[in-house]
Enzyme design. Structure first.
Site, PDB file in Angstrom:
ATOM      1  N   GLU A 306      -1.673  -1.337   4.583  1.00  0.00           N
ATOM      2  CA  GLU A 306      -1.627  -1.196   6.051  1.00  0.00           C
ATOM      3  C   GLU A 306      -2.623  -2.107   6.767  1.00  0.00           C
ATOM      4  OE1 GLU A 306      -0.407   3.510   6.304  1.00  0.00           O
ATOM      5  OE2 GLU A 306      -2.512   3.035   6.048  1.00  0.00           O
TER       6      GLU A 306
HETATM    7  C1  TNX Z   1      -0.687   6.085   4.290  1.00  0.00           C
HETATM    8  S1  TNX Z   1      -0.800   5.655   1.440  1.00  0.00           S
HETATM    9  C2  TNX Z   1      -1.931   5.570   3.977  1.00  0.00           C
HETATM   10  C3  TNX Z   1      -3.144   6.312   4.336  1.00  0.00           C
HETATM   11  C4  TNX Z   1      -2.820   7.601   5.020  1.00  0.00           C
HETATM   12  C5  TNX Z   1      -1.620   8.244   4.370  1.00  0.00           C
HETATM   13  C6  TNX Z   1      -1.283   9.582   4.905  1.00  0.00           C
HETATM   14  C7  TNX Z   1      -1.680   4.498   1.910  1.00  0.00           C
HETATM   15  C8  TNX Z   1      -1.953   3.470   0.943  1.00  0.00           C
HETATM   16  N1  TNX Z   1      -2.104   4.474   3.181  1.00  0.00           N
HETATM   17  O1  TNX Z   1      -3.986   5.513   5.135  1.00  0.00           O
HETATM   18  O2  TNX Z   1      -3.938   8.444   4.921  1.00  0.00           O
HETATM   19  O3  TNX Z   1      -0.515   7.396   4.546  1.00  0.00           O
HETATM   20  O4  TNX Z   1      -0.272  10.178   4.157  1.00  0.00           O
END
Ligand code: TNX
Length: 493
Positions: A306
């Protein structure tokens, strides 16, 4: 036989039972394990259970000779973990647990504890008899990496909570605890070269609470506690995104030289390290070096998910410089599967967190490059998802995850082709998780379900048998003080 994860081979001998008597003794080739087992058995039985040196004890814990050479696992070509196989033999006279390594012996002891009545998990004296069904178990893990992740950034949890979490993982033969040590909301590990990361970056969390961080001494204590239970810590510093807490602590890490305020919300994707700033790589290198020094395990996790405020070009430039910094510390790179877009670093592990049957382009790139794969499919094993609409905490972006959903899938067929799957990890993100009771509610019973997915051979697993075995573990969790989700598909006693 209600053992979870279900063992690879069980040969019952219905004509035999073993009963632990008040004058029983324990003999162990592992000094730690003899005491560990006695400490667990004394409170519920009320027996003295001395750990003795002479052979012929009621409980014998035997290290087989290959242990001397330090036997390695040959699962999936992985040499990062020791041989974890064990046997348990139950006759009328004694229980003999054998392993080629301390890890194997430890897992045999976990199986023995589960063969005893569930009252063995009470901490006060209970009525016997303390019987174990006769026969022989021969067991070994399907996957070398069987993990859980705890996000200690969104909400901070102290070392005592983590130790209990390690206990619970290890009771189900899980061997990795991945700690998500940094994110926008808080930086949780002391770094000598950049002390304000912990003191300033650590002083916040979701919802505005005080946050916190681990000193190096506390972290080392956790590493040792986990190692004794054959749990390896995988520390994660998430980058180049998810770095607001670091940016609050050091203005010079910001392209405009201005530190942003602390962040206590739950949005993702707004922060980034500058891929074009020299200081970024000095910072990352020094953090990774200190983290590696704290880490006896083989892996450092560098996040990589992300990074929505980092351009694709900057992401590649950043990762292609940072991955070799991990290798230079002597550790292996682990990243969320978005790192598949960057150059492949030798031995790299891509952690797949997709929630669809079709992997995205980044995961396809990881597979094409031959990365090893750690499976964390969000719609199966994200412990932060609600069980159903009524679950009092949790998220639902990857759907609702019942115990059956977490259990009923095969890691070998999740992704196309024949990827080099090293194992399965269940992440617990903590945007909505504030207390240990919250952790327990989301982890139980899904954590034991994932443990069986990762340990047991696929042909030995099926949902009807699992739900019946799982039901018998509810009273054990109650003895542990774990408040679990009473999933309606399980026939609880
Ligand atoms: C996605 S899974 C994210 C996290 C969040 C999560 C909540 C991932 C690699 N990144 O930053 O906490 O979803 O489910």
């Amino acid at each position: 036989m209600n053992v979870i994860p279900v063992p690879a081979e069980v040969v019952p001998d219905p004509s035999v039972t073993f009963t632990l008597r008040p004058d029983a003794t324990i003999r162990s080739d592992s000094a730690f394990l003899g005491g560990y087992l006695a400490d667990l058995l004394r409170p519920p039985t009320g027996y003295a259970l001395p750990v003795v040196e002479v052979a012929g004890a009621a409980i014998e814990l035997v290290l087989l000779p290959a242990a001397i050479e330090g036997a390695r696992s040959n699962i999936s070509g992985i040499s990062d973990f020791p041989d974890e196989s064990y046997t348990v033999e139950v006759t009328a006279e004694r229980v003999t647990v054998r392993g080629r390594t301390e890890a194997g012996l430890f897992y045999g002891v976990q199986t023995l504890l589960q063969l005893l009545p569930s009252t063995v998990d009470a901490r006060t004296v209970q009525d016997g008899p303390w019987t174990v069904p006769g026969g022989r178990i021969v067991d070994r893990p399907r996957y070398a990496y069987r993990g859980a992740m705890l996000d200690v950034s969104r909400h901070f949890f102290g070392v005592e909570v983590l130790k209990r979490f390690v206990d619970r993982l290890s009771r189900y033969k899980m061997n990795v605890l991945h700690l998500h040590l940094s994110d926008d909301q808080g930086w949780r590990i002391a770094v000598d070269a950049w002390p304000r990361l912990a003191t300033v970056g650590g002083a916040s969390q979701v919802g505005g609470g005080p946050g916190g961080h681990y000193t190096k001494a506390q972290y080392a204590e956790l590493v040792a506690y986990a190692a004794a239970r054959h749990v390896t810590l995988v520390p994660e510093i998430d980058m180049p995104g998810h770095v607001n807490a670091a940016l609050t602590a050091y203005p010079e890490l910001n392209r405009d030289g201005v530190a942003p305020p602390p962040y206590t919300g739950v949005d993702v994707g707004f922060s980034t390290l500058g891929a074009d700033l020299d200081v970024t790589y000095t910072f990352v290198r020094q953090v990774l070096e200190e983290l590696a020094a704290l880490t006896p395990g083989p892996y450092l996790h560098i996040g990589g998910d992300e990074a929505l405020s980092t351009s694709p070009e900057d992401y590649l430039a950043f990762m292609n410089r940072v991955q070799p910094l991990v290798t230079a510390t002597g550790k292996t790179v682990v990243g969320w599967h978005q790192i598949g877009a960057a150059d492949r670093e030798p031995g790299r592990i891509a952690q797949y967190w997709g929630n669809t049957p079709d992997p995205d382009n980044d995961m396809r790139a990881a597979l094409a490059k031959g990365d090893r794969v750690l499976l964390s499919p969000a719609n199966r094993v994200y412990l932060d998802m609600k069980y159903d609409a009524d679950t009092r905490i949790g998220l639902d972006w990857a759907g609702h995850i019942t115990v059956r959903t977490a259990y009923d899938w095969d890691p070998a067929t999740l992704l196309p082709g024949t990827p080099d799957v090293i194992g399965v990890e269940a992440p617990l993100w903590t945007e909505t998780v504030e207390t240990e009771a919250d952790i327990d509610l989301l982890a139980f019973p899904r954590l034991p379900a994932v443990a069986e997915v990762a340990w047991s051979p696929q042909p030995a697993r099926d949902w009807p048998a699992f739900r019946a075995r799982l039901a018998t573990h509810g009273p054990r969790w109650t003895h542990w003080g774990v408040g679990f989700h009473p999933d309606p598909e399980i026939p609880w006693p």
